[in-house]
Design a protein around this motif. Structure first.
Motif, PDB file in Angstrom:
ATOM      1  N   THR A  40       0.846  -1.184   0.000  1.00 20.04           N
ATOM      2  CA  THR A  40       0.000   0.000   0.000  1.00 20.04           C
ATOM      3  C   THR A  40       0.884   1.237   0.000  1.00 20.04           C
ATOM      4  OG1 THR A  40      -0.104   0.006   2.415  1.00 20.04           O
ATOM      5  CG2 THR A  40      -1.863  -1.133   1.255  1.00 20.04           C
TER       6      THR A  40
ATOM      7  N   TRP B 102      -8.899   0.310  -0.655  1.00 20.82           N
ATOM      8  CA  TRP B 102      -8.727   1.142  -1.846  1.00 20.82           C
ATOM      9  C   TRP B 102      -9.307   2.505  -1.488  1.00 20.82           C
ATOM     10  CZ3 TRP B 102     -12.389   3.300  -5.381  1.00 20.82           C
ATOM     11  CH2 TRP B 102     -11.826   3.786  -6.564  1.00 20.82           C
ATOM     12  N   ASP B 120      -5.494   5.132  -4.468  1.00 20.11           N
ATOM     13  CA  ASP B 120      -4.904   3.802  -4.630  1.00 20.11           C
ATOM     14  C   ASP B 120      -4.973   3.039  -3.299  1.00 20.11           C
ATOM     15  OD1 ASP B 120      -3.515   1.681  -5.817  1.00 20.11           O
ATOM     16  OD2 ASP B 120      -2.175   3.026  -6.896  1.00 20.11           O
ATOM     17  N   ASN B 121      -4.204   1.963  -3.205  1.00 22.69           N
ATOM     18  CA  ASN B 121      -4.222   1.158  -1.988  1.00 22.69           C
ATOM     19  C   ASN B 121      -3.658   1.944  -0.803  1.00 22.69           C
ATOM     20  OD1 ASN B 121      -5.222  -0.997  -3.445  1.00 22.69           O
ATOM     21  ND2 ASN B 121      -3.242  -2.041  -3.632  1.00 22.69           N
ATOM     22  N   LYS B 167     -12.496  -3.430  -2.571  1.00 18.96           N
ATOM     23  CA  LYS B 167     -11.947  -2.860  -3.802  1.00 18.96           C
ATOM     24  C   LYS B 167     -10.420  -2.765  -3.776  1.00 18.96           C
ATOM     25  CE  LYS B 167     -16.028  -0.312  -5.332  1.00 18.96           C
ATOM     26  NZ  LYS B 167     -16.636   1.012  -5.606  1.00 18.96           N
ATOM     27  N   ASP B 169      -6.818  -3.239  -4.558  1.00 22.58           N
ATOM     28  CA  ASP B 169      -6.277  -3.653  -5.861  1.00 22.58           C
ATOM     29  C   ASP B 169      -5.143  -4.672  -5.663  1.00 22.58           C
ATOM     30  OD1 ASP B 169      -5.374  -3.918  -8.426  1.00 22.58           O
ATOM     31  OD2 ASP B 169      -4.771  -1.821  -8.669  1.00 22.58           O
ATOM     32  N   SER B 171      -3.573  -6.130  -8.008  1.00 26.17           N
ATOM     33  CA  SER B 171      -2.649  -6.173  -9.151  1.00 26.17           C
ATOM     34  C   SER B 171      -1.331  -5.482  -8.854  1.00 26.17           C
ATOM     35  CB  SER B 171      -3.300  -5.528 -10.381  1.00 26.17           C
ATOM     36  OG  SER B 171      -3.451  -4.141 -10.192  1.00 26.17           O
ATOM     37  N   TYR B 178      -6.286  -3.578 -12.969  1.00 25.69           N
ATOM     38  CA  TYR B 178      -6.973  -3.459 -11.683  1.00 25.69           C
ATOM     39  C   TYR B 178      -7.675  -4.775 -11.396  1.00 25.69           C
ATOM     40  CZ  TYR B 178     -10.452  -2.043  -8.196  1.00 25.69           C
ATOM     41  OH  TYR B 178     -11.244  -1.973  -7.073  1.00 25.69           O
ATOM     42  N   ARG B 179      -7.299  -5.401 -10.272  1.00 24.01           N
ATOM     43  CA  ARG B 179      -7.933  -6.662  -9.885  1.00 24.01           C
ATOM     44  C   ARG B 179      -8.414  -6.533  -8.453  1.00 24.01           C
ATOM     45  NH1 ARG B 179      -6.676 -12.025  -7.907  1.00 24.01           N
ATOM     46  NH2 ARG B 179      -4.462 -11.622  -7.591  1.00 24.01           N
ATOM     47  N   PRO B 180      -9.691  -6.241  -8.260  1.00 23.09           N
ATOM     48  CA  PRO B 180     -10.189  -6.043  -6.893  1.00 23.09           C
ATOM     49  C   PRO B 180     -10.224  -7.351  -6.112  1.00 23.09           C
ATOM     50  CG  PRO B 180     -12.009  -5.991  -8.452  1.00 23.09           C
ATOM     51  CD  PRO B 180     -10.761  -6.060  -9.275  1.00 23.09           C
TER      52      PRO B 180
END
Lengths: 48, 195
Positions: A40, B102, B120-121, B167, B169, B171, B178-180
Motif C-alpha cells: 500500500t 482502496w 490507490d491502496n 476494492k 487492488d 494487481s 486493476y484486480r479487486p
C-alpha cells in the motif's frame, strides 16, 4: 562505493529489543494465506 | 474496556522522512503496536519502516507482521483474506486490526486526507466498534495539515470500509491493471487476543 540501498533513517528505539520478553499472542491462532502480498502507499506529490 | 491508544505526532505518515509518501503501513502499524502493548512500546512510523529493511515503494502486511513479532514481541494474526462479516465479529469482540483499503471510497468525502489526489491502496488501523455502530479508525494521513484535513481518530460507517476493503487492488501499485479483492473480503491483521 556507497551502497544506495542502505536505509539512512535511524531506527528510533535505542533500547535492546527483548529476546526474553514474553510474546503477545496465541501461536495456535492462524490466519489465512490464500492471496498474494499487496503493498500500500505511493502518494502523488500533490496529495501531500 | 477497549484500550484506546494515544496518537502521537511521530505516528503520522507525512513526517518529512524519505519514505513519507509510501509509509501508510508503518504509520498505521505504529498505532497498532501502541494498542497491542497498551502504550508500553511507542515506535515512530519512520522507525518501523527502517526495521522492515524495505527501500522500495510501500509495505505489505507480512513485513509488518514479521517486524512486530521480531522487534516488539507481538504475534499478529494475518488474514489474506478474511470474510468481512468475520472481521466485524472480531471488531465486536474489541479486536483492533490493520486494514488495507482502496482509498477511492474516501477520496471525495470528509474523511479524505490527501487533498482528493489519491485513490490507490492504503492502510489504516481500526481500533474498535463504537456504541453507535461505527468503526473508530486512524488514517495515517489524518494530521490536520490543511483546512479540511481530518486529524486523529475518526468514526465511519462499516459499510464504507467494507467497500474499500473489497476494492483493494491486488494487481499491485503503479500498474494500469486493476484486480479487486472482492466485496465481502478484506486483508487485515488482528492484534493479539486480550490486548
Amino acid at each position: 562505493m556507497v551502497d544506495e540501498t542502505v536505509i539512512t533513517e535511524p531506527a528510533d528505539e535505542p533500547e535492546e529489543d527483548g529476546e526474553n520478553e514474553p510474546v503477545l499472542g496465541d501461536e495456535t491462532e492462524e490466519g489465512t494465506d490464500e492471496e498474494p502480498d499487496v503493498k500500500t502507499g505511493e502518494l502523488p506529490a500533490d496529495a501531500i | 474496556m477497549v484500550y484506546r491508544p494515544v496518537i502521537e505526532q511521530e505516528c503520522y505518515q507525512l513526517d518529512g522522512s524519505r519514505f513519507q509518501g509510501t509509509n501508510c503501513g508503518p504509520s498505521a502499524d505504529s498505532v497498532y503496536i501502541r494498542r497491542a502493548t497498551h502504550g508500553s512500546r511507542r515506535p515512530s512510523s519512520r522507525g518501523i519502516r527502517a526495521r522492515t529493511g524495505d527501500t522500495s515503494g510501500g509495505t505489505n502486511l507480512r513485513q509488518l507482521k514479521d517486524v512486530n513479532l521480531s522487534d516488539f514481541g507481538i504475534r499478529g494474526v494475518l488474514y489474506q483474506p478474511i470474510a468481512w462479516d468475520d472481521l466485524m465479529d472480531h471488531a465486536r469482540a474489541d479486536r483492533g486490526f490493520l486494514l488495507d483499503i482502496w482509498y477511492g471510497v474516501l477520496q471525495h468525502t470528509s474523511h479524505d486526507c490527501f487533498r482528493r489526489r489519491f485513490k490507490d491502496n492504503h492502510r489504516i488501523y481500526v481500533n474498535h466498534l463504537t456504541k453507535y455502530g461505527n468503526l473508530r479508525y486512524f488514517d495515517p494521513g489524518a494530521d490536520g495539515r490543511y483546512a479540511g484535513c481530518p486529524k486523529g481518530w475518526q468514526s465511519i460507517k462499516p459499510a464504507v470500509l467494507k467497500e474499500g476493503a473489497g476494492k483493494l487492488d491486488l494487481s499491485g501499485l503503479g500498474t494500469t491493471a486493476y484486480r479487486p479483492l472482492g466485496i465481502g473480503k478484506a486483508y487485515a491483521m488482528l492484534v493479539p487476543k486480550g490486548t
